[in-house]
Scaffold this motif. Structure first.
Motif, PDB file in Angstrom:
ATOM      1  N   LYS A   1      28.571 -32.828 -23.169  1.00  0.00           N
ATOM      2  CA  LYS A   1      27.770 -32.148 -24.180  1.00  0.00           C
ATOM      3  C   LYS A   1      28.669 -31.816 -25.360  1.00  0.00           C
ATOM      4  O   LYS A   1      29.834 -31.442 -25.179  1.00  0.00           O
ATOM      5  CB  LYS A   1      27.194 -30.865 -23.601  1.00  0.00           C
ATOM      6  CG  LYS A   1      26.473 -29.962 -24.593  1.00  0.00           C
ATOM      7  CD  LYS A   1      26.981 -28.526 -24.538  1.00  0.00           C
ATOM      8  CE  LYS A   1      28.342 -28.373 -25.130  1.00  0.00           C
ATOM      9  NZ  LYS A   1      28.920 -27.051 -25.025  1.00  0.00           N
TER      10      LYS A   1
ATOM     11  N   LEU B   1      23.849 -34.851 -25.887  1.00  0.00           N
ATOM     12  CA  LEU B   1      24.299 -35.211 -24.545  1.00  0.00           C
ATOM     13  C   LEU B   1      24.586 -36.710 -24.509  1.00  0.00           C
ATOM     14  O   LEU B   1      23.785 -37.518 -24.997  1.00  0.00           O
ATOM     15  CB  LEU B   1      23.235 -34.859 -23.499  1.00  0.00           C
ATOM     16  CG  LEU B   1      22.807 -33.392 -23.426  1.00  0.00           C
ATOM     17  CD1 LEU B   1      21.702 -33.215 -22.388  1.00  0.00           C
ATOM     18  CD2 LEU B   1      23.991 -32.493 -23.106  1.00  0.00           C
TER      19      LEU B   1
ATOM     20  N   ILE C   1      19.340 -39.039 -18.747  1.00  0.00           N
ATOM     21  CA  ILE C   1      19.991 -37.730 -18.754  1.00  0.00           C
ATOM     22  C   ILE C   1      18.886 -36.681 -18.750  1.00  0.00           C
ATOM     23  O   ILE C   1      17.927 -36.769 -19.527  1.00  0.00           O
ATOM     24  CB  ILE C   1      20.895 -37.541 -19.984  1.00  0.00           C
ATOM     25  CG1 ILE C   1      21.955 -38.652 -20.055  1.00  0.00           C
ATOM     26  CG2 ILE C   1      21.568 -36.174 -19.951  1.00  0.00           C
ATOM     27  CD1 ILE C   1      22.811 -38.596 -21.304  1.00  0.00           C
ATOM     28  N   TRP C   2      19.022 -35.699 -17.871  1.00  0.00           N
ATOM     29  CA  TRP C   2      18.041 -34.622 -17.754  1.00  0.00           C
ATOM     30  C   TRP C   2      18.722 -33.290 -18.017  1.00  0.00           C
ATOM     31  O   TRP C   2      19.928 -33.139 -17.799  1.00  0.00           O
ATOM     32  CB  TRP C   2      17.406 -34.619 -16.361  1.00  0.00           C
ATOM     33  CG  TRP C   2      16.552 -35.823 -16.090  1.00  0.00           C
ATOM     34  CD1 TRP C   2      16.971 -37.066 -15.717  1.00  0.00           C
ATOM     35  CD2 TRP C   2      15.130 -35.888 -16.189  1.00  0.00           C
ATOM     36  NE1 TRP C   2      15.908 -37.920 -15.583  1.00  0.00           N
ATOM     37  CE2 TRP C   2      14.758 -37.232 -15.859  1.00  0.00           C
ATOM     38  CE3 TRP C   2      14.137 -34.981 -16.512  1.00  0.00           C
ATOM     39  CZ2 TRP C   2      13.435 -37.644 -15.848  1.00  0.00           C
ATOM     40  CZ3 TRP C   2      12.821 -35.404 -16.490  1.00  0.00           C
ATOM     41  CH2 TRP C   2      12.482 -36.722 -16.171  1.00  0.00           C
ATOM     42  N   TYR C   3      17.928 -32.313 -18.471  1.00  0.00           N
ATOM     43  CA  TYR C   3      18.528 -31.001 -18.733  1.00  0.00           C
ATOM     44  C   TYR C   3      17.506 -29.885 -18.520  1.00  0.00           C
ATOM     45  O   TYR C   3      16.294 -30.109 -18.517  1.00  0.00           O
ATOM     46  CB  TYR C   3      19.112 -30.930 -20.141  1.00  0.00           C
ATOM     47  CG  TYR C   3      18.100 -31.014 -21.263  1.00  0.00           C
ATOM     48  CD1 TYR C   3      17.560 -29.863 -21.828  1.00  0.00           C
ATOM     49  CD2 TYR C   3      17.712 -32.249 -21.782  1.00  0.00           C
ATOM     50  CE1 TYR C   3      16.651 -29.936 -22.876  1.00  0.00           C
ATOM     51  CE2 TYR C   3      16.798 -32.336 -22.822  1.00  0.00           C
ATOM     52  CZ  TYR C   3      16.277 -31.170 -23.363  1.00  0.00           C
ATOM     53  OH  TYR C   3      15.372 -31.238 -24.398  1.00  0.00           O
ATOM     54  N   GLN C   4      18.053 -28.677 -18.354  1.00  0.00           N
ATOM     55  CA  GLN C   4      17.283 -27.437 -18.283  1.00  0.00           C
ATOM     56  C   GLN C   4      17.907 -26.431 -19.256  1.00  0.00           C
ATOM     57  O   GLN C   4      19.108 -26.458 -19.508  1.00  0.00           O
ATOM     58  CB  GLN C   4      17.319 -26.832 -16.876  1.00  0.00           C
ATOM     59  CG  GLN C   4      16.765 -27.703 -15.772  1.00  0.00           C
ATOM     60  CD  GLN C   4      17.030 -27.103 -14.401  1.00  0.00           C
ATOM     61  OE1 GLN C   4      17.932 -26.283 -14.235  1.00  0.00           O
ATOM     62  NE2 GLN C   4      16.255 -27.517 -13.403  1.00  0.00           N
TER      63      GLN C   4
ATOM     64  N   ASN D   1      13.078 -29.122 -16.045  1.00  0.00           N
ATOM     65  CA  ASN D   1      13.617 -30.484 -16.111  1.00  0.00           C
ATOM     66  C   ASN D   1      13.021 -31.275 -17.271  1.00  0.00           C
ATOM     67  O   ASN D   1      11.822 -31.551 -17.310  1.00  0.00           O
ATOM     68  CB  ASN D   1      13.354 -31.216 -14.805  1.00  0.00           C
ATOM     69  CG  ASN D   1      14.030 -30.541 -13.632  1.00  0.00           C
ATOM     70  OD1 ASN D   1      14.909 -29.703 -13.817  1.00  0.00           O
ATOM     71  ND2 ASN D   1      13.642 -30.892 -12.428  1.00  0.00           N
TER      72      ASN D   1
ATOM     73  N   TYR E   1      16.197 -36.163 -21.576  1.00  0.00           N
ATOM     74  CA  TYR E   1      16.884 -36.153 -22.863  1.00  0.00           C
ATOM     75  C   TYR E   1      16.518 -37.410 -23.648  1.00  0.00           C
ATOM     76  O   TYR E   1      16.706 -38.531 -23.183  1.00  0.00           O
ATOM     77  CB  TYR E   1      18.395 -36.093 -22.652  1.00  0.00           C
ATOM     78  CG  TYR E   1      19.200 -36.143 -23.936  1.00  0.00           C
ATOM     79  CD1 TYR E   1      19.305 -35.026 -24.747  1.00  0.00           C
ATOM     80  CD2 TYR E   1      19.836 -37.317 -24.325  1.00  0.00           C
ATOM     81  CE1 TYR E   1      20.036 -35.059 -25.923  1.00  0.00           C
ATOM     82  CE2 TYR E   1      20.570 -37.362 -25.499  1.00  0.00           C
ATOM     83  CZ  TYR E   1      20.668 -36.233 -26.296  1.00  0.00           C
ATOM     84  OH  TYR E   1      21.402 -36.277 -27.463  1.00  0.00           O
TER      85      TYR E   1
ATOM     86  N   LEU F   1      22.836 -23.995 -20.483  1.00  0.00           N
ATOM     87  CA  LEU F   1      22.348 -25.366 -20.434  1.00  0.00           C
ATOM     88  C   LEU F   1      22.847 -26.025 -19.157  1.00  0.00           C
ATOM     89  O   LEU F   1      24.041 -25.969 -18.844  1.00  0.00           O
ATOM     90  CB  LEU F   1      22.849 -26.146 -21.653  1.00  0.00           C
ATOM     91  CG  LEU F   1      22.449 -27.623 -21.728  1.00  0.00           C
ATOM     92  CD1 LEU F   1      20.949 -27.753 -21.965  1.00  0.00           C
ATOM     93  CD2 LEU F   1      23.227 -28.336 -22.822  1.00  0.00           C
TER      94      LEU F   1
ATOM     95  N   TRP G   1      22.703 -29.768 -17.181  1.00  0.00           N
ATOM     96  CA  TRP G   1      22.319 -31.159 -17.405  1.00  0.00           C
ATOM     97  C   TRP G   1      23.036 -32.075 -16.416  1.00  0.00           C
ATOM     98  O   TRP G   1      24.069 -31.732 -15.845  1.00  0.00           O
ATOM     99  CB  TRP G   1      22.614 -31.577 -18.846  1.00  0.00           C
ATOM    100  CG  TRP G   1      24.053 -31.854 -19.134  1.00  0.00           C
ATOM    101  CD1 TRP G   1      24.684 -33.060 -19.128  1.00  0.00           C
ATOM    102  CD2 TRP G   1      25.066 -30.887 -19.484  1.00  0.00           C
ATOM    103  NE1 TRP G   1      26.004 -32.926 -19.442  1.00  0.00           N
ATOM    104  CE2 TRP G   1      26.268 -31.606 -19.667  1.00  0.00           C
ATOM    105  CE3 TRP G   1      25.071 -29.495 -19.644  1.00  0.00           C
ATOM    106  CZ2 TRP G   1      27.459 -30.974 -20.009  1.00  0.00           C
ATOM    107  CZ3 TRP G   1      26.256 -28.872 -19.983  1.00  0.00           C
ATOM    108  CH2 TRP G   1      27.423 -29.600 -20.166  1.00  0.00           C
ATOM    109  N   TRP G   2      22.463 -33.273 -16.231  1.00  0.00           N
ATOM    110  CA  TRP G   2      23.028 -34.261 -15.328  1.00  0.00           C
ATOM    111  C   TRP G   2      22.535 -35.642 -15.742  1.00  0.00           C
ATOM    112  O   TRP G   2      21.503 -35.781 -16.395  1.00  0.00           O
ATOM    113  CB  TRP G   2      22.636 -33.958 -13.880  1.00  0.00           C
ATOM    114  CG  TRP G   2      21.149 -34.018 -13.642  1.00  0.00           C
ATOM    115  CD1 TRP G   2      20.408 -35.077 -13.199  1.00  0.00           C
ATOM    116  CD2 TRP G   2      20.209 -32.944 -13.853  1.00  0.00           C
ATOM    117  NE1 TRP G   2      19.077 -34.743 -13.130  1.00  0.00           N
ATOM    118  CE2 TRP G   2      18.918 -33.437 -13.517  1.00  0.00           C
ATOM    119  CE3 TRP G   2      20.330 -31.628 -14.296  1.00  0.00           C
ATOM    120  CZ2 TRP G   2      17.786 -32.663 -13.618  1.00  0.00           C
ATOM    121  CZ3 TRP G   2      19.185 -30.853 -14.401  1.00  0.00           C
ATOM    122  CH2 TRP G   2      17.931 -31.362 -14.051  1.00  0.00           C
TER     123      TRP G   2
ATOM    124  N   ASP H   1      25.440 -31.285 -11.220  1.00  0.00           N
ATOM    125  CA  ASP H   1      25.016 -30.506 -12.378  1.00  0.00           C
ATOM    126  C   ASP H   1      26.217 -30.062 -13.214  1.00  0.00           C
ATOM    127  O   ASP H   1      27.243 -29.614 -12.686  1.00  0.00           O
ATOM    128  CB  ASP H   1      24.245 -29.268 -11.935  1.00  0.00           C
ATOM    129  CG  ASP H   1      22.867 -29.608 -11.394  1.00  0.00           C
ATOM    130  OD1 ASP H   1      22.467 -30.778 -11.490  1.00  0.00           O
ATOM    131  OD2 ASP H   1      22.204 -28.692 -10.870  1.00  0.00           O
TER     132      ASP H   1
END
Length: 394
Positions: A129, A155, A172-175, A190, A193, A207, A209-210, A221
């Motif tokens: 990031k 990201l 790529i996913w994030y919260q 979830n 990105y 944040l 993300w993975w 994570d």
């Protein structure tokens, strides 16, 4: 007589024909060497064969070898030599492999060997990031402050192992979480990105993300806590003595050249980045007619913890980079002066511009005495009027 299947009127028997299939999920794509299959070590390789032709004797055995591509030598190295196939198998070493296989029927007719190239990828991607836009690193880089609705979060991810053996980054996913002074609250669950994004609410955020590659190898994570600041600094002016206010408001208009004037600026709101600098200008109007642009006496940018000293201006008075700035002003000449100032915090929030006027008066009043009649020299009567007339000519 010869057996019917050797009759010259019939075609000779054909070798078995086989096929290869894979169990579990896999991703298929083209690569630079023309092979198009990526698998993991959890993927089972299954070889199936059938004997074809007229008067078939049936499949007896399937054999295979496994070779690994040596990138340094640019050649194949056999890692598992001729092996009789007894059931589904897996390839445990990462990177580029070649499976060569062939079958025998019950008359030991051997099929022409076939081969398939696999890329084994067991390693998840690694993602990063970074911020694009206003960013302040505080406390030796352990705290990050960004600007609300302005600083973009980007990201990126790279799949491993590097080179052609990586199946490539799929998603790529994030919260986004926010701190409510007691616990973390999920603000955005979830989310896939799709490009840079910003934070629309001020204060403390987290944040998570993975990244996932095309074989669903999932990265652990990643977590980053940062602060979002969307409010400008606040400054206030303190006027020392001697000073005089003519209209009863909070601004004292009249001072002397020795009167200290302080401008103190803080960034007091929660999750604030702190004051970065104060910009100040001191203008002089010798005629006092309101044309305050007549002469610029001083202009300076005073940084947090910096030091500036001139005939008119001194600061930052505490000398510490603590997100607060204090300045002292003293005028050096009489008549009308104007002070212009504003402050900016570490992520670029600008305070509104302030303007204030001061009249500097170092000249004492003048008093004249007038003696009426009757009087003789220094002698007067009880009926003689005496007037004292005072003016302030400065």
């Amino acid at each position: 007589p010869p057996p019917p299947h050797f009759s010259p009127t019939r075609p000779p028997p054909r070798s078995p024909r086989d096929s290869i299939r894979r169990q579990r999920q896999m991703c298929i794509r083209d690569s630079i060497n023309g092979s198009g299959e990526w698998i993991t070590s959890h993927t089972y390789v299954v070889i199936e064969a059938e004997d074809t032709g007229i008067c078939i004797s049936g499949v007896k055995e399937i054999w295979y070898t496994i070779s690994l591509w040596n990138q340094t030598q640019e050649s194949w190295v056999v890692v598992q030599n001729d092996t009789q196939y007894c059931g589904p198998f897996r390839i445990f070493e990462e990177c580029k492999h070649k499976v060569t296989w062939w079958t025998y029927d019950n008359l030991m007719n051997k099929e022409t060997p076939q081969e398939n190239i696999f890329h084994v990828d067991n390693t998840p991607p690694q993602s990063m990031k970074h911020f694009d836009g206003p960013l302040y690193m505080a406390n030796n880089g352990t705290e990050e402050y960004i600007h609300v609705n302005d600083t973009q979060i980007i990201l990126t991810a790279t799949d491993y192992p590097l080179g052609p053996c990586a199946s490539g980054v799929k998603d790529i996913w994030y919260q986004i979480w926010i701190w409510n002074d007691e616990e973390w609250v999920l603000e955005q669950d979830n989310t896939l990105y799709t490009g840079p994004f910003t934070i629309t609410e001020i204060c403390k955020h987290k944040l998570v993300w993975w990244a996932i590659d095309n074989l669903d190898n999932r990265e652990a994570d990643n977590t980053n806590v940062f602060y979002v600041d969307g409010t400008p600094p606040l400054s206030y002016k303190v006027i020392g003595t001697p000073s005089y206010d003519t209209d009863g408001d909070t601004i004292t208009e009249y001072v002397k050249t020795g009167t200290p004037i302080w401008i103190n600026t803080t960034d007091p709101r929660e999750c604030a980045a702190g004051v970065y600098y104060t910009w100040i200008e001191i203008w002089y109007d010798a005629t006092g007619d309101g044309n305050d642009t007549e002469l610029l006496l001083e202009q300076a940018q005073i940084q947090d913890g910096g030091w500036y000293n001139s005939d008119y201006l001194t600061g930052d008075l505490d000398g510490a980079a603590n997100g607060e700035i204090s300045l002292k002003i003293q005028f050096k000449e009489e008549c009308l002066h104007k002070i212009i100032w504003y402050s900016v915090d570490y992520v670029g929030n600008n305070e509104a511009i302030h303007e204030q006027f001061h009249y500097v008066d170092d000249t004492a009043p003048e008093t004249q005495k007038e003696i009426g009649q009757p009087h003789y020299g220094d002698y007067v009567t009880t009926q003689t009027p005496i007037w004292l007339n005072s003016t302030d000519p400065g």
